[in-house]
Design a protein around this motif. Sequence first.
Motif, PDB file in Angstrom:
ATOM      1  N   GLY A   1       0.775  -1.228   0.000  1.00 29.80           N
ATOM      2  CA  GLY A   1       0.000   0.000   0.000  1.00 29.80           C
ATOM      3  C   GLY A   1       0.805   1.275   0.000  1.00 29.80           C
ATOM      4  O   GLY A   1       1.994   1.306  -0.320  1.00 29.80           O
ATOM      5  N   VAL A   2       0.139   2.361   0.395  1.00 29.05           N
ATOM      6  CA  VAL A   2       0.701   3.711   0.413  1.00 29.05           C
ATOM      7  C   VAL A   2       0.541   4.267   1.821  1.00 29.05           C
ATOM      8  O   VAL A   2      -0.531   4.162   2.415  1.00 29.05           O
ATOM      9  N   THR A   3       1.610   4.874   2.347  1.00 30.44           N
ATOM     10  CA  THR A   3       1.585   5.435   3.700  1.00 30.44           C
ATOM     11  C   THR A   3       1.543   6.950   3.635  1.00 30.44           C
ATOM     12  O   THR A   3       2.306   7.564   2.887  1.00 30.44           O
ATOM     13  N   LEU A   4       0.664   7.555   4.439  1.00 30.33           N
ATOM     14  CA  LEU A   4       0.512   9.004   4.487  1.00 30.33           C
ATOM     15  C   LEU A   4       0.957   9.525   5.845  1.00 30.33           C
ATOM     16  O   LEU A   4       0.617   8.948   6.887  1.00 30.33           O
ATOM     17  N   ALA A   5       1.709  10.622   5.831  1.00 27.65           N
ATOM     18  CA  ALA A   5       2.062  11.319   7.062  1.00 27.65           C
ATOM     19  C   ALA A   5       0.863  12.138   7.529  1.00 27.65           C
ATOM     20  O   ALA A   5      -0.051  12.425   6.748  1.00 27.65           O
ATOM     21  N   PRO A   6       0.841  12.531   8.803  1.00 25.40           N
ATOM     22  CA  PRO A   6      -0.281  13.333   9.302  1.00 25.40           C
ATOM     23  C   PRO A   6      -0.528  14.573   8.443  1.00 25.40           C
ATOM     24  O   PRO A   6       0.398  15.311   8.123  1.00 25.40           O
ATOM     25  N   GLY A   7      -1.784  14.771   8.058  1.00 22.49           N
ATOM     26  CA  GLY A   7      -2.158  15.931   7.266  1.00 22.49           C
ATOM     27  C   GLY A   7      -2.001  15.762   5.777  1.00 22.49           C
ATOM     28  O   GLY A   7      -2.479  16.597   5.008  1.00 22.49           O
ATOM     29  N   GLU A   8      -1.330  14.702   5.330  1.00 23.28           N
ATOM     30  CA  GLU A   8      -1.125  14.526   3.895  1.00 23.28           C
ATOM     31  C   GLU A   8      -2.412  14.130   3.192  1.00 23.28           C
ATOM     32  O   GLU A   8      -3.324  13.552   3.779  1.00 23.28           O
ATOM     33  N   ARG A   9      -2.457  14.448   1.895  1.00 21.77           N
ATOM     34  CA  ARG A   9      -3.531  14.036   1.004  1.00 21.77           C
ATOM     35  C   ARG A   9      -2.892  13.273  -0.150  1.00 21.77           C
ATOM     36  O   ARG A   9      -1.826  13.654  -0.629  1.00 21.77           O
ATOM     37  N   ALA A  10      -3.556  12.233  -0.623  1.00 23.84           N
ATOM     38  CA  ALA A  10      -3.002  11.467  -1.732  1.00 23.84           C
ATOM     39  C   ALA A  10      -4.127  10.913  -2.593  1.00 23.84           C
ATOM     40  O   ALA A  10      -5.200  10.573  -2.094  1.00 23.84           O
ATOM     41  N   VAL A  11      -3.858  10.867  -3.891  1.00 24.97           N
ATOM     42  CA  VAL A  11      -4.713  10.128  -4.814  1.00 24.97           C
ATOM     43  C   VAL A  11      -4.012   8.803  -5.065  1.00 24.97           C
ATOM     44  O   VAL A  11      -2.826   8.778  -5.423  1.00 24.97           O
ATOM     45  N   VAL A  12      -4.718   7.708  -4.846  1.00 26.02           N
ATOM     46  CA  VAL A  12      -4.126   6.384  -4.987  1.00 26.02           C
ATOM     47  C   VAL A  12      -5.012   5.528  -5.886  1.00 26.02           C
ATOM     48  O   VAL A  12      -6.191   5.837  -6.105  1.00 26.02           O
ATOM     49  N   TYR A  13      -4.419   4.446  -6.380  1.00 28.32           N
ATOM     50  CA  TYR A  13      -5.144   3.561  -7.298  1.00 28.32           C
ATOM     51  C   TYR A  13      -4.935   2.117  -6.875  1.00 28.32           C
ATOM     52  O   TYR A  13      -3.792   1.675  -6.686  1.00 28.32           O
ATOM     53  N   CYS A  14      -6.023   1.406  -6.693  1.00 27.19           N
ATOM     54  CA  CYS A  14      -5.934  -0.030  -6.454  1.00 27.19           C
ATOM     55  C   CYS A  14      -5.908  -0.715  -7.817  1.00 27.19           C
ATOM     56  O   CYS A  14      -6.847  -0.576  -8.614  1.00 27.19           O
ATOM     57  N   ASP A  15      -4.812  -1.425  -8.086  1.00 22.79           N
ATOM     58  CA  ASP A  15      -4.620  -2.017  -9.414  1.00 22.79           C
ATOM     59  C   ASP A  15      -5.116  -3.458  -9.516  1.00 22.79           C
ATOM     60  O   ASP A  15      -4.829  -4.158 -10.481  1.00 22.79           O
ATOM     61  N   GLY A  16      -5.866  -3.895  -8.508  1.00 21.21           N
ATOM     62  CA  GLY A  16      -6.355  -5.269  -8.497  1.00 21.21           C
ATOM     63  C   GLY A  16      -5.553  -6.166  -7.580  1.00 21.21           C
ATOM     64  O   GLY A  16      -6.001  -7.257  -7.223  1.00 21.21           O
ATOM     65  N   THR A  17      -4.375  -5.690  -7.178  1.00 21.39           N
ATOM     66  CA  THR A  17      -3.521  -6.439  -6.253  1.00 21.39           C
ATOM     67  C   THR A  17      -3.062  -5.570  -5.094  1.00 21.39           C
ATOM     68  O   THR A  17      -3.137  -5.962  -3.934  1.00 21.39           O
ATOM     69  N   ASN A  18      -2.598  -4.376  -5.432  1.00 24.06           N
ATOM     70  CA  ASN A  18      -2.017  -3.483  -4.437  1.00 24.06           C
ATOM     71  C   ASN A  18      -2.554  -2.073  -4.640  1.00 24.06           C
ATOM     72  O   ASN A  18      -3.141  -1.753  -5.679  1.00 24.06           O
ATOM     73  N   VAL A  19      -2.330  -1.207  -3.653  1.00 22.95           N
ATOM     74  CA  VAL A  19      -2.664   0.211  -3.767  1.00 22.95           C
ATOM     75  C   VAL A  19      -1.378   0.967  -4.066  1.00 22.95           C
ATOM     76  O   VAL A  19      -0.386   0.830  -3.341  1.00 22.95           O
ATOM     77  N   VAL A  20      -1.381   1.754  -5.142  1.00 25.22           N
ATOM     78  CA  VAL A  20      -0.189   2.486  -5.557  1.00 25.22           C
ATOM     79  C   VAL A  20      -0.494   3.979  -5.594  1.00 25.22           C
ATOM     80  O   VAL A  20      -1.635   4.399  -5.778  1.00 25.22           O
ATOM     81  N   GLU A  21       0.552   4.781  -5.414  1.00 25.04           N
ATOM     82  CA  GLU A  21       0.394   6.234  -5.371  1.00 25.04           C
ATOM     83  C   GLU A  21       0.286   6.822  -6.771  1.00 25.04           C
ATOM     84  O   GLU A  21       1.036   6.455  -7.666  1.00 25.04           O
ATOM     85  N   VAL A  22      -0.644   7.760  -6.937  1.00 24.53           N
ATOM     86  CA  VAL A  22      -0.781   8.514  -8.180  1.00 24.53           C
ATOM     87  C   VAL A  22      -0.303   9.946  -7.980  1.00 24.53           C
ATOM     88  O   VAL A  22       0.447  10.491  -8.782  1.00 24.53           O
TER      89      VAL A  22
END
Length: 245
Positions: A102-123
């Motif tokens: 997956g993808v880890t976010l620090a406090p306050g961060e915003r992220a757009v992520v994509y689940c590709d069918g196996t894992n979550v990746v950062e966009v």
Amino acid sequence: MSQTANLAIEHIATNQYQKEVTANTAFDALDGALAGKLEVGLADADVVLSAAEALEHMVLRATGTLTQTCAIVVPTNTKLYAVLHDADGGVNVAIRTAAGSGVTLAPGERAVVYCDGTNVVEVLRAAPTGVAAAPFDVGCSFNGMPGASAVLLRLPMVRAVTFPADMAGSRGIAGTAATASATFDLRRNGAAFATMTFAAGASTATFAAASETAFVAGDLLSITSPATPDTTLSDLGLVLAGERA
């Protein structure tokens, strides 16, 4: 009844009675998948979202108070999410599938992520709310008097950088002042985007730029002296004030 492959929205069956019921349910599910927000309360433990919770919401907002890192776990259906880490406690939050890193976010961060069918990746990732962009300053010096159209700096960028309008915060000095006005071009990939000018009798420069200019990795930043060099201006030092994009 058959369903769509990714969001598991039911299809309308052939000769189905009250098709509008299935259609309206599908519209609501699609509306949520594109614009819905789910508040995910965390309390020092992973939260596993149901298929309905995950697939019918675009925005996942982490809340609660944490003392250790935990995760929002989504199903493996391919889908885009916007994740907001608004939980208290100053620790990280991850979004992942049951078996993914997956993808880890620090406090306050915003992220757009994509689940590709196996894992979550950062966009795409944004800095925490209220945190200023990191500065990125470029400095150089030139001993002696620059010749005609001399290249004082030729720097390939290795990361995205933005220089503000009017090059605010930038500085230029000369050991010996100019006799006449001397204007240097600041160039991005060969095209001028700003100027640095030493007025007649001045040993400090002024900068001008019509708008902010964004560089990406691989772009070339260069500084070129006037085609007609000043007869006394020499021993230059300058710093261009930018920000990490």
